[in-house]
Design an enzyme around this catalytic site. Structure first.
Site, PDB file in Angstrom:
ATOM      1  NE  ARG A  92      -3.716  -1.957  -0.464  1.00 45.12           N
ATOM      2  CZ  ARG A  92      -3.582  -2.736  -1.540  1.00 45.12           C
ATOM      3  NH1 ARG A  92      -2.683  -2.471  -2.453  1.00 45.12           N
ATOM      4  NH2 ARG A  92      -4.347  -3.768  -1.732  1.00 45.12           N
ATOM      5  CD  GLU A  95      -2.728   0.931  -4.365  1.00 45.00           C
ATOM      6  OE1 GLU A  95      -2.889   0.658  -3.149  1.00 45.00           O
ATOM      7  OE2 GLU A  95      -3.542   0.626  -5.233  1.00 45.00           O
ATOM      8  CB  SER A 118      17.262  13.941   5.412  1.00 49.12           C
ATOM      9  OG  SER A 118      18.063  12.977   6.066  1.00 49.12           O
TER      10      SER A 118
END
Length: 156
Positions: A92, A95, A118
């Site tokens: 997820r 995605e 960073s």
């Protein structure tokens, strides 16, 4: 004109017309990350909103139905050598970065300049937020902004 060609025009025309992603989002009353991601080809834009954005960006009217069509989300694989993660929770995030990664990158550059967030001077937080439609997961990435500092080896 195909979606990739329209996206290229959007990127160029936004800059040449001096438009910010926020100004485009405000024009259609949508969140800036969603609008940026949509204009980069990750979401269909409702036709009336697509007309407003096309006019602001100087796109031909023929671009409107293309902007309104469901896109092929994700673009190039985010992990070309490591493959796609298979764990559902990790996938997820993969995605989400496929869909919103380009928008997040654009917004970091627009708001901070040429640099990165960073992952060393960095914190992440996960919160549970109760919601009447079901609990929400809130993930916060908090990384120090690092500007690219282009120097030659002899300057060091």
């Amino acid at each position: 004109m195909n979606r990739n060609e329209i996206t290229e025009q959007i990127v160029v025309n936004r800059v040449t017309r001096g438009l910010t992603w926020q100004a485009l989002a405000d024009a259609i009353d949508r969140p800036v990350v969603w609008t940026t991601s949509a204009l980069l080809g990750q979401h269909p834009i409702p036709p009336e909103q697509a007309k407003v954005l096309a006019e602001m960006l100087g796109l031909e009217e023929s671009a409107v139905p293309v902007l309104a069509a469901p896109p092929m989300r994700g673009g190039l694989p985010a992990f070309p050598t490591g493959g796609v993660p298979t764990d559902p929770t990790i996938y997820r995030f993969y995605e989400a970065l496929q869909v919103y990664g380009g928008a997040i990158k654009e917004l970091i550059h627009e708001q901070f300049g040429d640099g990165i967030m960073s992952a060393i001077n960095f914190s992440v937080d996960v919160q549970k937020k109760p919601d009447s439609s079901g609990d929400r997961v809130v993930v916060t990435f908090d990384g120090k902004y690092l500007a690219y500092d282009w120097v030659s080896a002899r300057d060091v």
